[in-house]
Design a protein around this motif. Structure first.
Motif, PDB file in Angstrom:
ATOM      1  N   VAL A  52       0.815  -1.217   0.000  1.00 36.85           N
ATOM      2  CA  VAL A  52       0.000   0.000   0.000  1.00 36.85           C
ATOM      3  C   VAL A  52       0.847   1.265   0.000  1.00 36.85           C
ATOM      4  N   GLU A  53       1.849   1.357   0.868  1.00 37.23           N
ATOM      5  CA  GLU A  53       2.644   2.584   0.954  1.00 37.23           C
ATOM      6  C   GLU A  53       3.382   2.863  -0.347  1.00 37.23           C
ATOM      7  N   GLN A  54       3.977   1.833  -0.945  1.00 37.22           N
ATOM      8  CA  GLN A  54       4.670   2.021  -2.206  1.00 37.22           C
ATOM      9  C   GLN A  54       3.694   2.381  -3.323  1.00 37.22           C
ATOM     10  N   ALA A  55       2.530   1.755  -3.318  1.00 36.27           N
ATOM     11  CA  ALA A  55       1.536   2.044  -4.348  1.00 36.27           C
ATOM     12  C   ALA A  55       1.088   3.499  -4.286  1.00 36.27           C
ATOM     13  N   MET A  56       0.867   4.002  -3.096  1.00 36.64           N
ATOM     14  CA  MET A  56       0.450   5.390  -2.967  1.00 36.64           C
ATOM     15  C   MET A  56       1.554   6.341  -3.430  1.00 36.64           C
ATOM     16  N   SER A  57       2.795   5.980  -3.146  1.00 33.54           N
ATOM     17  CA  SER A  57       3.919   6.794  -3.641  1.00 33.54           C
ATOM     18  C   SER A  57       3.956   6.783  -5.158  1.00 33.54           C
ATOM     19  N   PHE A  58       3.754   5.604  -5.749  1.00 33.86           N
ATOM     20  CA  PHE A  58       3.751   5.507  -7.202  1.00 33.86           C
ATOM     21  C   PHE A  58       2.653   6.362  -7.810  1.00 33.86           C
ATOM     22  N   LEU A  59       1.438   6.270  -7.276  1.00 34.03           N
ATOM     23  CA  LEU A  59       0.321   7.024  -7.826  1.00 34.03           C
ATOM     24  C   LEU A  59       0.537   8.532  -7.707  1.00 34.03           C
ATOM     25  N   THR A 110     -11.237  -7.576   4.489  1.00 31.26           N
ATOM     26  CA  THR A 110     -10.657  -6.244   4.350  1.00 31.26           C
ATOM     27  C   THR A 110     -11.637  -5.303   3.674  1.00 31.26           C
ATOM     28  N   HIS A 111     -11.418  -4.016   3.897  1.00 29.70           N
ATOM     29  CA  HIS A 111     -12.221  -2.967   3.284  1.00 29.70           C
ATOM     30  C   HIS A 111     -11.818  -2.887   1.819  1.00 29.70           C
ATOM     31  N   ARG A 112     -12.753  -3.203   0.918  1.00 28.18           N
ATOM     32  CA  ARG A 112     -12.418  -3.245  -0.504  1.00 28.18           C
ATOM     33  C   ARG A 112     -12.452  -1.851  -1.119  1.00 28.18           C
ATOM     34  N   ASN A 113     -11.466  -1.565  -1.966  1.00 26.10           N
ATOM     35  CA  ASN A 113     -11.393  -0.272  -2.620  1.00 26.10           C
ATOM     36  C   ASN A 113     -10.996  -0.441  -4.073  1.00 26.10           C
ATOM     37  N   LEU A 114     -11.564   0.393  -4.927  1.00 21.46           N
ATOM     38  CA  LEU A 114     -11.264   0.386  -6.350  1.00 21.46           C
ATOM     39  C   LEU A 114     -11.264   1.824  -6.835  1.00 21.46           C
ATOM     40  N   ARG A 115     -10.305   2.161  -7.682  1.00 14.55           N
ATOM     41  CA  ARG A 115     -10.264   3.493  -8.278  1.00 14.55           C
ATOM     42  C   ARG A 115      -9.918   3.362  -9.752  1.00 14.55           C
ATOM     43  N   ILE A 116     -10.654   4.082 -10.599  1.00 10.38           N
ATOM     44  CA  ILE A 116     -10.424   4.030 -12.035  1.00 10.38           C
ATOM     45  C   ILE A 116     -10.268   5.447 -12.565  1.00 10.38           C
ATOM     46  N   TRP A 117      -9.138   5.695 -13.238  1.00  7.12           N
ATOM     47  CA  TRP A 117      -8.923   6.964 -13.926  1.00  7.12           C
ATOM     48  C   TRP A 117      -9.555   6.816 -15.311  1.00  7.12           C
ATOM     49  N   LEU A 118     -10.641   7.524 -15.549  1.00  8.41           N
ATOM     50  CA  LEU A 118     -11.451   7.357 -16.748  1.00  8.41           C
ATOM     51  C   LEU A 118     -10.874   8.151 -17.910  1.00  8.41           C
ATOM     52  N   SER A 119     -10.370   7.446 -18.896  1.00  5.88           N
ATOM     53  CA  SER A 119      -9.779   8.100 -20.056  1.00  5.88           C
ATOM     54  C   SER A 119      -9.924   7.207 -21.272  1.00  5.88           C
ATOM     55  N   ARG A 120      -9.508   7.688 -22.413  1.00  9.64           N
ATOM     56  CA  ARG A 120      -9.535   6.950 -23.668  1.00  9.64           C
ATOM     57  C   ARG A 120      -8.163   7.055 -24.332  1.00  9.64           C
ATOM     58  N   PRO A 121      -7.669   6.029 -24.992  1.00 10.13           N
ATOM     59  CA  PRO A 121      -8.300   4.723 -25.248  1.00 10.13           C
ATOM     60  C   PRO A 121      -8.072   3.729 -24.108  1.00 10.13           C
ATOM     61  N   TYR A 122      -7.313   4.157 -23.073  1.00 10.47           N
ATOM     62  CA  TYR A 122      -7.036   3.278 -21.945  1.00 10.47           C
ATOM     63  C   TYR A 122      -7.459   3.951 -20.641  1.00 10.47           C
ATOM     64  N   ALA A 123      -7.668   3.136 -19.630  1.00  8.98           N
ATOM     65  CA  ALA A 123      -7.933   3.615 -18.282  1.00  8.98           C
ATOM     66  C   ALA A 123      -6.990   2.895 -17.329  1.00  8.98           C
ATOM     67  N   THR A 124      -6.597   3.570 -16.266  1.00  7.65           N
ATOM     68  CA  THR A 124      -5.761   2.952 -15.244  1.00  7.65           C
ATOM     69  C   THR A 124      -6.623   2.593 -14.041  1.00  7.65           C
ATOM     70  N   VAL A 125      -6.416   1.387 -13.520  1.00 13.43           N
ATOM     71  CA  VAL A 125      -7.192   0.878 -12.389  1.00 13.43           C
ATOM     72  C   VAL A 125      -6.254   0.631 -11.211  1.00 13.43           C
ATOM     73  N   ALA A 126      -6.673   1.024 -10.026  1.00 16.39           N
ATOM     74  CA  ALA A 126      -5.961   0.678  -8.792  1.00 16.39           C
ATOM     75  C   ALA A 126      -6.948  -0.068  -7.900  1.00 16.39           C
ATOM     76  N   ARG A 127      -6.629  -1.321  -7.613  1.00 21.01           N
ATOM     77  CA  ARG A 127      -7.554  -2.165  -6.846  1.00 21.01           C
ATOM     78  C   ARG A 127      -6.843  -2.722  -5.623  1.00 21.01           C
ATOM     79  N   ALA A 128      -7.386  -2.418  -4.442  1.00 25.55           N
ATOM     80  CA  ALA A 128      -6.812  -2.926  -3.198  1.00 25.55           C
ATOM     81  C   ALA A 128      -7.219  -4.381  -3.014  1.00 25.55           C
ATOM     82  N   ARG A 129      -6.225  -5.199  -2.691  1.00 21.17           N
ATOM     83  CA  ARG A 129      -6.497  -6.616  -2.438  1.00 21.17           C
ATOM     84  C   ARG A 129      -5.532  -7.092  -1.365  1.00 21.17           C
TER      85      ARG A 129
END
Length: 257
Positions: free
Chosen positions: A15-22, A83-102
């Motif tokens: 989680v900590e590294q992922a947040m730094s990356f984002l 665990t508390h499930r979380n999902l975030r999607i950056w909505l764009s075209r032609p691709y979207a980036t997804v961050a999903r906590a697992r």
């Protein structure tokens, strides 16, 4: 993914590294400073970098984040998941980036824009239900706070207390007592030069027999309870579609949603 596109950028980070990356998506870092920046953020031993700079995978994930002009977020709390499930999607075209906590990690990956509905459906409590509605028209506002904080024990205790007002043999009450419920919040924020602007939100309490659209009170000090109304799965999906559809004019310079 498109069958003609074999490049599938994916990262799986604590989680900590992922947040730094984002957080790096919005920064422009000269190539000769990228390895040092990664080291400072604890990312130097990850796939975020290669031997010289930020990796192609990282750049591809950031690119669709930078192009996005809206973000959809989902947060879900249920006794059936640890665990508390979380999902975030950056909505764009032609691709979207997804961050999903697992579990203890966040998976970050790129999808085709056309795959967004599939990702939303797969991570949401949407499924065929009897659509039998016998729940009350309100929900204690304290439950909203506990669910938002991810406090499962408090949320469960509040729901169990709610069943004492009867009828105890209703499908709704039995679902709460048997810990067969899920509270989900979906939000959409539009990205503007001034930051994120809230656009819409959906709050739903789901049980095996049906789902209820929850409207939180207008303010914490209002003394009001949250209201609940039955919502069919097809209607819920239609409302969700408004949240996860990227702006039609996603080109640079176009008006924001």
């Amino acid at each position: 993914m498109s069958p003609t596109d074999s490049f599938r950028p994916t990262l799986s980070l604590p989680v900590e590294q992922a947040m730094s990356f984002l957080s790096l998506a919005s920064r422009r870092i000269p190539e000769d400073e990228q390895l040092e920046t990664a080291r400072d953020l604890g990312l130097s031993a990850t796939a975020v970098v290669d031997e010289n700079a930020f990796s192609e995978t990282a750049q591809a994930l950031w690119e669709s984040m930078k192009r996005a002009r809206a973000i959809m977020t989902m947060a879900s709390l249920t006794p059936t998941h640890p665990t508390h499930r979380n999902l975030r999607i950056w909505l764009s075209r032609p691709y979207a980036t997804v961050a999903r906590a697992r579990g203890e990690k966040i998976h970050i990956y790129r999808i085709d824009t056309e795959e967004i509905p599939h990702v939303v459906a797969a991570n949401s409590p949407l499924r065929p239900r009897p659509e039998a509605f016998d729940g009350p028209p309100y929900l204690p506002s304290e439950f909203i706070g506990a669910a938002t904080d991810g406090d499962l024990d408090t949320a469960q205790a509040i729901l169990e207390h709610l069943t004492t007002f009867g009828p105890s043999d209703s499908l709704f009450s039995q679902a709460l007592l048997n810990r067969q419920w899920e509270y989900t919040t979906w939000t959409r924020d539009n990205i503007t030069p001034d930051g994120l602007i809230p656009w819409a939100a959906l709050n739903v309490l789901s049980t095996p027999s049906g789902s209820y659209l929850v409207t939180p009170p207008r303010g914490e000090s209002s003394g009001e309870e949250a209201t609940m109304e039955p919502v069919l799965q097809t209607v819920l999906w239609g409302q969700l579609a408004q949240l996860f559809t990227p702006p039609a004019d996603d080109a640079k310079g176009g008006e924001r949603a």
